[in-house]
Write a protein that holds these residues in place. Structure first.
Motif, short mmCIF file in Angstrom:
data_model
loop_
_atom_site.label_atom_id
_atom_site.label_comp_id
_atom_site.label_asym_id
_atom_site.label_seq_id
_atom_site.Cartn_x
_atom_site.Cartn_y
_atom_site.Cartn_z
N TYR A 104 -0.40 -4.61 69.51
CA TYR A 104 -1.59 -4.58 68.65
C TYR A 104 -1.41 -5.61 67.54
O TYR A 104 -0.36 -5.68 66.90
CB TYR A 104 -1.78 -3.19 68.03
N PRO A 106 -4.13 -8.45 64.83
CA PRO A 106 -5.45 -9.02 64.57
C PRO A 106 -5.76 -10.12 65.58
O PRO A 106 -4.85 -10.78 66.12
CB PRO A 106 -5.32 -9.58 63.16
N SER A 107 -7.03 -10.36 65.83
CA SER A 107 -7.47 -11.33 66.85
C SER A 107 -6.86 -12.71 66.64
O SER A 107 -6.44 -13.37 67.59
CB SER A 107 -8.99 -11.44 66.86
N GLU A 108 -6.81 -13.18 65.39
CA GLU A 108 -6.30 -14.53 65.17
C GLU A 108 -4.80 -14.63 65.46
O GLU A 108 -4.31 -15.68 65.87
CB GLU A 108 -6.61 -15.02 63.76
N ILE A 110 -3.28 -12.74 67.81
CA ILE A 110 -3.22 -12.71 69.27
C ILE A 110 -3.49 -14.10 69.84
O ILE A 110 -2.81 -14.55 70.77
CB ILE A 110 -4.22 -11.68 69.84
N LYS A 111 -4.47 -14.80 69.27
CA LYS A 111 -4.78 -16.14 69.76
C LYS A 111 -3.59 -17.08 69.57
O LYS A 111 -3.27 -17.87 70.47
CB LYS A 111 -6.01 -16.70 69.04
N HIS A 127 -4.01 -5.85 72.22
CA HIS A 127 -5.22 -5.20 71.70
C HIS A 127 -5.52 -5.73 70.30
O HIS A 127 -4.62 -5.75 69.44
CB HIS A 127 -5.02 -3.69 71.60
N ALA A 128 -6.75 -6.12 70.06
CA ALA A 128 -7.15 -6.55 68.71
C ALA A 128 -7.27 -5.34 67.80
O ALA A 128 -7.84 -4.31 68.19
CB ALA A 128 -8.47 -7.30 68.77
N ASP A 130 -8.73 -5.40 64.67
CA ASP A 130 -9.57 -5.91 63.59
C ASP A 130 -10.30 -4.79 62.85
O ASP A 130 -10.81 -5.01 61.75
CB ASP A 130 -10.59 -6.89 64.16
N TYR A 154 -0.24 -10.39 57.92
CA TYR A 154 -1.03 -9.17 57.78
C TYR A 154 -0.11 -8.03 57.33
O TYR A 154 1.07 -8.01 57.66
CB TYR A 154 -1.70 -8.79 59.10
#
Length: 258
Positions: A104, A106-108, A110-111, A127-128, A130, A154
Motif C-alpha cells: 500500500y 500513495p499513487s505517486e 506506486i508510479k 494498492h493506492a 490516497d 508520506y
C-alpha cells in the motif's frame, strides 16, 4: 492490543557505515547496541495480521530477526532506496511461496516504484492509499510531508474508533507546514525521524529534523509518547541525552503496545 516492533531504526546509510571508525560505528560492530538497520516497523494486530512500514535493503535480515517468512502487507512511505530496496527480495519470497504480496502506498509513490521496477507487479499487488483504508480496527491514512532537499515523503496515521487511540509514523520529514502538522497533534504515540541530536549542516542541505528541533515541535503537538527513529551514527545509545519528556530513542527489537 497492537504490538509495534522496531526492526530498523537507522537512517539511509544504516549503522555502522562501512567506511567509518567513529566510536558509534565501532561499538555497532562489536557490541551491537548502536547497530541500526534501515528504518522499518513491524505491526502485529489480532484483527489486521502482520504488516510493516517500509521495505528497505535490510528487509531480509529484519524478517529473519522477526522469525517471519511472509508478511500480510507492507505500507510504503516513499520511493527512496532505503525504504524500497527490499521489494526485490520480497517479490522473490512471494514467487517461491506462491503468494501475492500486498503493498500500500500513495499513487505517486506506486508510479515511481513501477517506473523503476516494472516487473515487481508480477508478484506484488500495489494498492493506492490516497484515501483512508481500514486494517482491522485501525483506519489508516497518509499525507504528503516535506523531506527537505530529498523532496517529499508520506507519513501514516492510525486511528482506532473503538478505543479512541491514535498513533503516527513520520520517519522522513523536515520543515512541515501547518497543514502537514495537523495530523500529528494529540497522538497517543508518535514515531518521528531524527537523524542527529543537533545537526550542524546548513538547513537547505538537510532532509530530516534533529532532536532539538523535534523538542520544540513536541511542545506544540503534545503527543503522550514519542519514539525517535531514523538515526545516524551521530546518536550514541550509550550516552545520556537531554530528551523531551515522555520521549526516547528507538532500539532494535524494541516493542511497544497500543
Amino acid at each position: 492490543m497492537t504490538a509495534i516492533t522496531f526492526r530498523g531504526t537507522g537512517d539511509s546509510m544504516g549503522v555502522p557505515r562501512v567506511y567509518c571508525d567513529c566510536p558509534v560505528c565501532e561499538e555497532a560492530r562489536s557490541g551491537n547496541r548502536n547497530r541500526r538497520y534501515r528504518s522499518l516497523v513491524q505491526i502485529d494486530d489480532d484483527n489486521a495480521g502482520t504488516m510493516m512500514i517500509d521495505c528497505g535493503p535490510d528487509w531480509g535480515r529484519q524478517m529473519e530477526a522477526a522469525g517471519l517468512r511472509i508478511v500480510d502487507r507492507i505500507l510504503i512511505t516513499h520511493a527512496h532506496f532505503d525504504h524500497i530496496g527490499g521489494l526485490v527480495e520480497w517479490a522473490d519470497a512471494c514467487r517461491w511461496l506462491g503468494k501475492s504480496g500486498e503493498a500500500y502506498a500513495p499513487s505517486e509513490v506506486i508510479k515511481e516504484i513501477a517506473d523503476r521496477f516494472p516487473w515487481l507487479q508480477r508478484q506484488i499487488h500495489f494498492h493506492a492509499i490516497d484515501t483512508p483504508v481500514q486494517f482491522g480496527d485501525w483506519v489508516t491514512s497518509c499525507w504528503r510531508v516535506n523531506h527537505g532537499k530529498n523532496g517529499y515523503a508520506y507519513a501514516y496515521r492510525f486511528d482506532n474508533a473503538a478505543t479512541g487511540k491514535a498513533w503516527a509514523y513520520c520517519s522522513d520529514a523536515i520543515g512541515l507546514t501547518e497543514e502537514q502538522q495537523k495530523p500529528l497533534y494529540g497522538l497517543d504515540l508518535l514515531v518521528l525521524g531524527t537523524s542527529f541530536y543537533k545537526e550542524e549542516f546548513p538547513y537547505d542541505t538537510r532532509s530530516v529534523y534533529d532532536v532539538t528541533e523535534a523538542a520544540g515541535l513536541l511542545r506544540i503537538w503534545q503527543p503522550k509518547r514519542t519514539v525517535f527513529t531514523h538515526m545516524s551514527h551521530d546518536i550514541d545509545l550509550r550516552r545520556e541525552y537531554e530528551l523531551p519528556e515522555h520521549s526516547a530513542f528507538a532500539e532494535t527489537g524494541m516493542q511497544l503496545f497500543i
